[in-house]
Design a protein around this motif. Sequence first.
Motif, PDB file in Angstrom:
ATOM      1  N   MET A 177     119.691  -9.265  51.279  1.00 48.81           N
ATOM      2  CA  MET A 177     120.890  -9.961  51.694  1.00 48.81           C
ATOM      3  C   MET A 177     121.378  -9.371  53.024  1.00 48.81           C
ATOM      4  O   MET A 177     121.515  -8.162  53.162  1.00 48.81           O
ATOM      5  N   TYR A 178     121.593 -10.222  53.987  1.00 46.96           N
ATOM      6  CA  TYR A 178     122.130  -9.793  55.277  1.00 46.96           C
ATOM      7  C   TYR A 178     123.647  -9.726  55.184  1.00 46.96           C
ATOM      8  O   TYR A 178     124.280 -10.570  54.554  1.00 46.96           O
ATOM      9  N   THR A 179     124.223  -8.727  55.844  1.00 50.50           N
ATOM     10  CA  THR A 179     125.679  -8.609  55.866  1.00 50.50           C
ATOM     11  C   THR A 179     126.265  -8.885  57.239  1.00 50.50           C
ATOM     12  O   THR A 179     127.471  -9.066  57.364  1.00 50.50           O
ATOM     13  N   THR A 180     125.392  -8.922  58.256  1.00 53.42           N
ATOM     14  CA  THR A 180     125.885  -9.098  59.619  1.00 53.42           C
ATOM     15  C   THR A 180     124.937  -9.979  60.416  1.00 53.42           C
ATOM     16  O   THR A 180     123.723  -9.893  60.276  1.00 53.42           O
ATOM     17  N   SER A 181     125.534 -10.799  61.250  1.00 56.06           N
ATOM     18  CA  SER A 181     124.793 -11.638  62.179  1.00 56.06           C
ATOM     19  C   SER A 181     125.389 -11.399  63.558  1.00 56.06           C
ATOM     20  O   SER A 181     126.616 -11.417  63.727  1.00 56.06           O
ATOM     21  N   ILE A 182     124.518 -11.142  64.527  1.00 58.55           N
ATOM     22  CA  ILE A 182     124.962 -10.909  65.897  1.00 58.55           C
ATOM     23  C   ILE A 182     124.208 -11.853  66.816  1.00 58.55           C
ATOM     24  O   ILE A 182     122.989 -11.992  66.715  1.00 58.55           O
ATOM     25  N   ALA A 183     124.946 -12.489  67.715  1.00 57.72           N
ATOM     26  CA  ALA A 183     124.330 -13.287  68.778  1.00 57.72           C
ATOM     27  C   ALA A 183     124.566 -12.533  70.074  1.00 57.72           C
ATOM     28  O   ALA A 183     125.696 -12.126  70.370  1.00 57.72           O
ATOM     29  N   ILE A 184     123.506 -12.315  70.835  1.00 56.26           N
ATOM     30  CA  ILE A 184     123.631 -11.556  72.085  1.00 56.26           C
ATOM     31  C   ILE A 184     122.965 -12.317  73.225  1.00 56.26           C
ATOM     32  O   ILE A 184     121.854 -12.837  73.092  1.00 56.26           O
ATOM     33  N   ILE A 203     125.087  -3.920  59.788  1.00 53.13           N
ATOM     34  CA  ILE A 203     125.870  -3.734  61.015  1.00 53.13           C
ATOM     35  C   ILE A 203     125.438  -2.510  61.818  1.00 53.13           C
ATOM     36  O   ILE A 203     125.405  -2.552  63.049  1.00 53.13           O
ATOM     37  N   GLU A 204     125.084  -1.414  61.145  1.00 54.99           N
ATOM     38  CA  GLU A 204     124.694  -0.205  61.871  1.00 54.99           C
ATOM     39  C   GLU A 204     123.431  -0.441  62.695  1.00 54.99           C
ATOM     40  O   GLU A 204     123.358  -0.076  63.873  1.00 54.99           O
ATOM     41  N   THR A 205     122.441  -1.052  62.074  1.00 54.77           N
ATOM     42  CA  THR A 205     121.185  -1.345  62.781  1.00 54.77           C
ATOM     43  C   THR A 205     121.425  -2.291  63.948  1.00 54.77           C
ATOM     44  O   THR A 205     120.925  -2.070  65.057  1.00 54.77           O
ATOM     45  N   LEU A 206     122.195  -3.331  63.710  1.00 55.38           N
ATOM     46  CA  LEU A 206     122.424  -4.325  64.765  1.00 55.38           C
ATOM     47  C   LEU A 206     123.202  -3.749  65.937  1.00 55.38           C
ATOM     48  O   LEU A 206     122.928  -4.083  67.095  1.00 55.38           O
ATOM     49  N   MET A 207     124.151  -2.863  65.675  1.00 57.10           N
ATOM     50  CA  MET A 207     124.897  -2.262  66.777  1.00 57.10           C
ATOM     51  C   MET A 207     123.997  -1.348  67.615  1.00 57.10           C
ATOM     52  O   MET A 207     124.149  -1.275  68.839  1.00 57.10           O
ATOM     53  N   GLU A 208     123.046  -0.685  66.982  1.00 54.04           N
ATOM     54  CA  GLU A 208     122.074   0.110  67.736  1.00 54.04           C
ATOM     55  C   GLU A 208     121.195  -0.801  68.600  1.00 54.04           C
ATOM     56  O   GLU A 208     120.854  -0.449  69.731  1.00 54.04           O
ATOM     57  N   THR A 215     124.105  -4.506  83.775  1.00 53.19           N
ATOM     58  CA  THR A 215     123.883  -5.680  82.948  1.00 53.19           C
ATOM     59  C   THR A 215     125.184  -6.084  82.278  1.00 53.19           C
ATOM     60  O   THR A 215     126.048  -5.245  82.026  1.00 53.19           O
ATOM     61  N   LYS A 216     125.320  -7.365  82.036  1.00 54.36           N
ATOM     62  CA  LYS A 216     126.454  -7.894  81.283  1.00 54.36           C
ATOM     63  C   LYS A 216     125.892  -8.529  80.021  1.00 54.36           C
ATOM     64  O   LYS A 216     124.804  -9.101  80.044  1.00 54.36           O
ATOM     65  N   SER A 217     126.633  -8.445  78.950  1.00 56.78           N
ATOM     66  CA  SER A 217     126.208  -9.086  77.709  1.00 56.78           C
ATOM     67  C   SER A 217     127.391  -9.736  77.037  1.00 56.78           C
ATOM     68  O   SER A 217     128.508  -9.211  77.074  1.00 56.78           O
ATOM     69  N   TYR A 218     127.117 -10.868  76.448  1.00 58.93           N
ATOM     70  CA  TYR A 218     128.093 -11.541  75.599  1.00 58.93           C
ATOM     71  C   TYR A 218     127.593 -11.372  74.173  1.00 58.93           C
ATOM     72  O   TYR A 218     126.444 -11.706  73.873  1.00 58.93           O
ATOM     73  N   VAL A 219     128.457 -10.851  73.318  1.00 55.56           N
ATOM     74  CA  VAL A 219     128.064 -10.549  71.949  1.00 55.56           C
ATOM     75  C   VAL A 219     129.055 -11.202  70.993  1.00 55.56           C
ATOM     76  O   VAL A 219     130.267 -11.071  71.166  1.00 55.56           O
ATOM     77  N   LYS A 220     128.512 -11.897  70.001  1.00 54.49           N
ATOM     78  CA  LYS A 220     129.323 -12.454  68.915  1.00 54.49           C
ATOM     79  C   LYS A 220     128.876 -11.780  67.629  1.00 54.49           C
ATOM     80  O   LYS A 220     127.673 -11.675  67.378  1.00 54.49           O
ATOM     81  N   ILE A 221     129.830 -11.350  66.823  1.00 53.08           N
ATOM     82  CA  ILE A 221     129.512 -10.634  65.590  1.00 53.08           C
ATOM     83  C   ILE A 221     130.210 -11.314  64.417  1.00 53.08           C
ATOM     84  O   ILE A 221     131.404 -11.582  64.475  1.00 53.08           O
ATOM     85  N   PHE A 222     129.426 -11.574  63.372  1.00 58.59           N
ATOM     86  CA  PHE A 222     129.998 -12.010  62.107  1.00 58.59           C
ATOM     87  C   PHE A 222     129.552 -11.010  61.058  1.00 58.59           C
ATOM     88  O   PHE A 222     128.362 -10.775  60.884  1.00 58.59           O
ATOM     89  N   HIS A 223     130.512 -10.401  60.382  1.00 58.07           N
ATOM     90  CA  HIS A 223     130.215  -9.387  59.376  1.00 58.07           C
ATOM     91  C   HIS A 223     130.908  -9.755  58.076  1.00 58.07           C
ATOM     92  O   HIS A 223     132.097 -10.065  58.066  1.00 58.07           O
ATOM     93  N   ASN A 224     130.143  -9.755  56.987  1.00 57.65           N
ATOM     94  CA  ASN A 224     130.694 -10.030  55.666  1.00 57.65           C
ATOM     95  C   ASN A 224     129.921  -9.181  54.660  1.00 57.65           C
ATOM     96  O   ASN A 224     128.746  -9.460  54.387  1.00 57.65           O
TER      97      ASN A 224
END
Length: 97
Positions: free
Chosen positions: A1-8, A51-56, A73-82
């Motif tokens: 089960m995934y707890t976090t989704s990140i779009a970068i 979330i820990e893995t994705l933030m790394e 570099t610039k990045s746009y990051v969207k995070i959904f955590h549940n």
Amino acid sequence: MYTTSIAIQVLPDISEMDKVCVIVDRVIEYIASTGCNYMVGPFETTIEGDIETLMEIVKRCQEIPVELGAPSTKSYVKIFHNPQGLLTIAEKTDKYR
């Protein structure tokens, strides 16, 4: 089960379009090498995991362009955590494919 989704979306601060593409390709190769579930889109890449893995991963995605010659570099990051889980990439997009 995934707890976090990140779009970068990673935007190397470099004017030569061919170099931008090479750098972005290397960032995507890195994301693929992590073993996390991911999907490349035309503007951003979505990654699923804890979330820990994705933030790394997000951190490393900032370092790669600079290592490859971009002054910044610039990045746009969207995070959904549940913590109870979330809809996966497949659950959100398979019906459109």
